[in-house]
Design an enzyme around this catalytic site. Structure first.
Site, PDB file in Angstrom:
ATOM      1  N   GLN A 184       0.838  -1.210   0.000  1.00  0.00           N
ATOM      2  CA  GLN A 184       0.000   0.000   0.000  1.00  0.00           C
ATOM      3  C   GLN A 184       0.876   1.264   0.000  1.00  0.00           C
ATOM      4  O   GLN A 184       0.480   2.296  -0.543  1.00  0.00           O
ATOM      5  CB  GLN A 184      -0.909   0.036   1.237  1.00  0.00           C
ATOM      6  N   ASP A 225      -6.728   1.500  12.393  1.00  0.00           N
ATOM      7  CA  ASP A 225      -7.963   0.771  12.081  1.00  0.00           C
ATOM      8  C   ASP A 225      -8.883   0.697  13.279  1.00  0.00           C
ATOM      9  O   ASP A 225     -10.085   0.507  13.145  1.00  0.00           O
ATOM     10  CB  ASP A 225      -7.631  -0.638  11.596  1.00  0.00           C
ATOM     11  N   ASN A 235      -3.194  -1.134  13.768  1.00  0.00           N
ATOM     12  CA  ASN A 235      -2.963  -0.586  12.420  1.00  0.00           C
ATOM     13  C   ASN A 235      -2.153  -1.603  11.614  1.00  0.00           C
ATOM     14  O   ASN A 235      -1.762  -2.662  12.119  1.00  0.00           O
ATOM     15  CB  ASN A 235      -2.250   0.775  12.516  1.00  0.00           C
TER      16      ASN A 235
HETATM   17  O1  MRU Z   1      -5.223  -3.509   4.840  1.00  0.00           O
HETATM   18  P1  MRU Z   1      -5.533  -2.062   4.618  1.00  0.00           P
HETATM   19  O2  MRU Z   1      -4.878  -1.499   3.401  1.00  0.00           O
HETATM   20  O3  MRU Z   1      -7.025  -1.794   4.664  1.00  0.00           O
HETATM   21  O4  MRU Z   1      -4.897  -1.324   5.877  1.00  0.00           O
HETATM   22  C1  MRU Z   1      -5.062   0.068   5.997  1.00  0.00           C
HETATM   23  C2  MRU Z   1      -4.394   0.645   7.193  1.00  0.00           C
HETATM   24  O5  MRU Z   1      -3.833  -0.049   7.997  1.00  0.00           O
HETATM   25  C3  MRU Z   1      -4.555   2.125   7.401  1.00  0.00           C
HETATM   26  O6  MRU Z   1      -3.438   2.655   8.065  1.00  0.00           O
HETATM   27  C4  MRU Z   1      -5.806   2.376   8.258  1.00  0.00           C
HETATM   28  O7  MRU Z   1      -6.900   1.690   7.759  1.00  0.00           O
HETATM   29  C5  MRU Z   1      -6.130   3.824   8.345  1.00  0.00           C
HETATM   30  S1  MRU Z   1      -6.717   4.472   6.813  1.00  0.00           S
HETATM   31  C6  MRU Z   1      -7.097   6.092   7.081  1.00  0.00           C
END
Ligand code: MRU
Length: 334
Positions: A184, A225, A235
């Protein structure tokens, strides 16, 4: 992000009665939206990471429940299907519950989903204002995963202070960790910051300690999260490692998130279900099988103990320790 051409495409779009989700698995090479037929396709889009990031999956799920209401589906079952798509981010269940409360009326459901979506923009701007002063001329900020516009709307959460500081002419640098296994950071954060004209450098996750030891990192800002009642932060996997390193090297560690990410009903991080994703994400490098037949572990998130957090950057301002007090005060203020 001052002009339209530097903006990234919105992760979730409701237009003319159709829910469209940007397939983030294809970024940055291909910008493609997929129309969603029903609640099951929305749940699959969330599970498969077409849409990802805690607030964005909440918004997608809110509209998913609108589709269920419009199509006369069993709303309890639809809400359960959406909530089960990914277990860790609290925003998902929070958004589904908000729409579920009014979903007997499909128009009211749509109104509520659109309110959640609209509130989100204002929240990101408030987070940006609360954290903007942390970025000074000459500073380097490290971030992890993507807590940017692609995970929310417009300014993102961890990136909101960066976008606002950049607009104000502050000259800072960002180090974005690549964020294995699905990149990501390398595919999304780097893409969106670079488009906005922000000075961004990509690093492997495992280089973080070295970069901190060199003095190359002044502060860290990540998203979340879920934040439990005691302030523990759930997170993206690798976040806790950064926080531990940051404490060792005396670097401030900030968590940017909306109030909807605080979960007062869960006492501490150990109580949160951590999603375990397919080992294929670890075994496969894009286009290449690197460790076929070898078992792989793939926890998608980790828990950063609250003692390692310098402050939360929220839509209600900066929340500093002791978190037991500041988070309780946040809960009591409507
Ligand atoms: O697995 P993902 O890509 O959904 O994980 C996203 C994250 O860990 C972000 O840091 C979190 O959701 C915050 S987004 C504003």
């Amino acid at each position: 992000m001052t002009s339209a051409d530097t903006r990234v495409p919105e992760p979730v779009v409701w237009a003319h009665g159709t829910l469209r989700i940007l397939d983030q698995r294809l970024l940055p090479d291909t910008v493609a939206y997929e129309d969603q037929a029903d609640v099951r396709s929305v749940a699959a889009a969330i599970r498969d990471l077409k849409v990802r990031g805690a607030p964005a999956i909440g918004i997608a799920a809110a509209y998913g429940l609108v589709l269920a209401a419009q199509q006369g589906e069993d709303l309890e079952a639809a809400a359960a299907t959406l909530k089960a798509a990914r277990p860790t981010a609290v925003n998902l269940a929070w958004a589904v519950d908000r729409v579920r409360a009014v979903a007997a009326d499909p128009d009211a459901a749509l109104n509520e989903a659109q309110s959640i979506h609209a509130e989100d923009r204002a929240i990101c701007r408030a987070i940006g204002s609360a954290g903007r002063h942390l970025l000074r001329d000459g500073a380097t900020v490290m971030t992890h995963c993507n807590a940017g516009a692609l995970a929310v709307s417009e300014l993102g959460t961890a990136t909101a202070p960066m976008y606002l500081a950049h607009d104000a002419g502050v000259e800072f640098r960002v180090i974005a960790n690549e964020t294995r296994p699905v990149l990501q950071g390398a595919r999304l954060t780097v893409w969106e910051l670079d488009r906005a004209g922000i000075d961004v450098t990509l690093a492997c996750d495992s280089a973080a300690g070295r970069l901190m030891a060199e003095g190359a990192v002044d502060l860290i800002i990540v998203g979340a999260d879920r934040v439990t009642a005691n302030g523990d932060v759930v997170n993206k996997i690798g976040t806790a490692t950064l926080a531990i390193l940051a404490r060792h090297f005396g670097i401030p560690f900030y968590v940017a998130c909306p109030s909807s990410t605080f979960d007062p009903d869960t006492p501490c991080g150990a109580d949160v279900e951590i999603e375990e994703r397919s080992g294929d994400e670890v075994r496969q490098w894009p286009g290449l099988e690197v460790a076929a037949h070898i078992p792989a572990r793939n926890p998608a998130f980790d828990v950063t103990p609250h003692e390692l957090v310098s402050a939360f950057i929220t839509d209600r301002g900066l929340l500093e320790p002791p978190f037991q007090q500041t988070l309780t005060a946040l809960r009591r203020t409507p």
